[in-house]
Design a protein around this motif. Structure first.
Motif, short mmCIF file in Angstrom:
data_model
loop_
_atom_site.label_atom_id
_atom_site.label_comp_id
_atom_site.label_asym_id
_atom_site.label_seq_id
_atom_site.Cartn_x
_atom_site.Cartn_y
_atom_site.Cartn_z
N GLU A 12 91.72 6.58 70.69
CA GLU A 12 92.89 5.69 70.50
C GLU A 12 94.08 6.16 69.99
OE1 GLU A 12 92.30 2.27 71.58
OE2 GLU A 12 90.28 2.95 72.25
N PHE A 13 95.09 5.65 70.64
CA PHE A 13 96.60 5.88 70.07
C PHE A 13 96.72 5.79 68.67
CE2 PHE A 13 101.16 4.95 69.26
CZ PHE A 13 101.58 6.03 69.91
N ASP A 14 97.27 6.52 67.98
CA ASP A 14 97.86 6.57 66.57
C ASP A 14 99.23 7.01 66.46
OD1 ASP A 14 98.07 6.93 63.84
OD2 ASP A 14 95.82 7.54 63.60
N LYS A 15 99.93 5.95 65.96
CA LYS A 15 101.34 6.08 65.81
C LYS A 15 101.69 7.06 64.85
CE LYS A 15 102.31 2.37 62.68
NZ LYS A 15 103.08 1.14 62.58
N ASP A 18 100.23 10.84 66.98
CA ASP A 18 100.35 10.69 68.69
C ASP A 18 101.69 10.64 69.14
OD1 ASP A 18 97.73 11.52 69.21
OD2 ASP A 18 97.31 9.03 69.16
N ALA A 20 104.59 9.10 71.14
CA ALA A 20 104.72 7.72 71.78
C ALA A 20 105.08 7.81 73.35
CB ALA A 20 105.86 6.91 71.05
N LYS A 23 101.90 8.92 77.90
CA LYS A 23 101.13 7.58 78.57
C LYS A 23 99.96 8.14 79.51
CE LYS A 23 104.67 5.21 77.40
NZ LYS A 23 104.71 4.71 76.06
N LYS A 24 98.96 7.37 79.17
CA LYS A 24 98.10 7.43 80.33
C LYS A 24 98.50 6.80 81.65
CE LYS A 24 94.08 6.63 77.12
NZ LYS A 24 92.96 5.73 76.91
N GLY A 85 98.18 15.04 75.46
CA GLY A 85 98.49 13.91 74.51
C GLY A 85 97.07 13.55 73.86
N LEU A 86 97.23 12.66 72.48
CA LEU A 86 96.17 12.19 72.00
C LEU A 86 95.27 13.44 71.38
CD1 LEU A 86 95.08 9.22 74.03
CD2 LEU A 86 96.70 9.22 72.44
#
Length: 149
Positions: A12-15, A18, A20, A23-24, A85-86
């Motif tokens: 899950e995205f975590d500000k 990760d 911003a 993008k998936k 990412g992530l």
């Protein structure tokens, strides 16, 4: 009630962690689903294969001053454009018990993994898809002795 991820192991995205801008980009058909590294093509999806990663790692000369042994795994998502990412890090002793080995070494290996820019997009049934990938660094005597898988 907490919403469950679409599949087990989704990141899950975590500000706090990760980017911003990452993008998936899965198609509408696969919108809520990211594949694993072993789905689709069975080959290692990096330009130059795993050997290119190990050669780059040797040039970086990343090691710990501490006499440590264990595994540091960096798991991340590769989107349909080959961007990453992530990122998430897990650390284990040689007997696979959760244990922080060396925070500085973990951070250097995380930054190294983030710097890898040869990931190739995957296609499944003619559609470009996002997929999870991981690199596990085997640490012996403070040095990376092997990169898995």
């Amino acid at each position: 009630m907490k919403k469950y991820p679409a599949t087990v192991g989704d990141i899950e995205f975590d500000k706090k962690l990760d980017d911003a801008d990452f993008k998936k980009c899965s198609s509408e058909k696969w919108r809520h689903f990211s594949f694993q590294y072993y789905q689709g093509s069975k080959q290692f999806s990096y330009r130059g294969e795993k050997i290119a990663i190990t050669e780059k790692l040797k040039k970086e000369n990343i090691y710990s001053e501490k006499y440590i042994n264990g595994y540091i795994t960096v798991r991340f998502l590769v989107n349909c454009e080959g961007k990453t990412g992530l990122f998430r890090v897990q650390h284990m002793t040689m007997d696979l018990k959760d244990s922080e080995l060396d925070a500085e070494l973990e951070n250097r290996l995380l930054q190294f993994t983030k710097s890898l820019n040869g990931w190739m997009p995957k296609e499944i049934k003619g559609l470009k898809v996002d997929y999870y990938q991981y690199l596990t660094y085997k640490i012996e005597n403070g040095k990376v002795s092997e990169v898995l898988p």
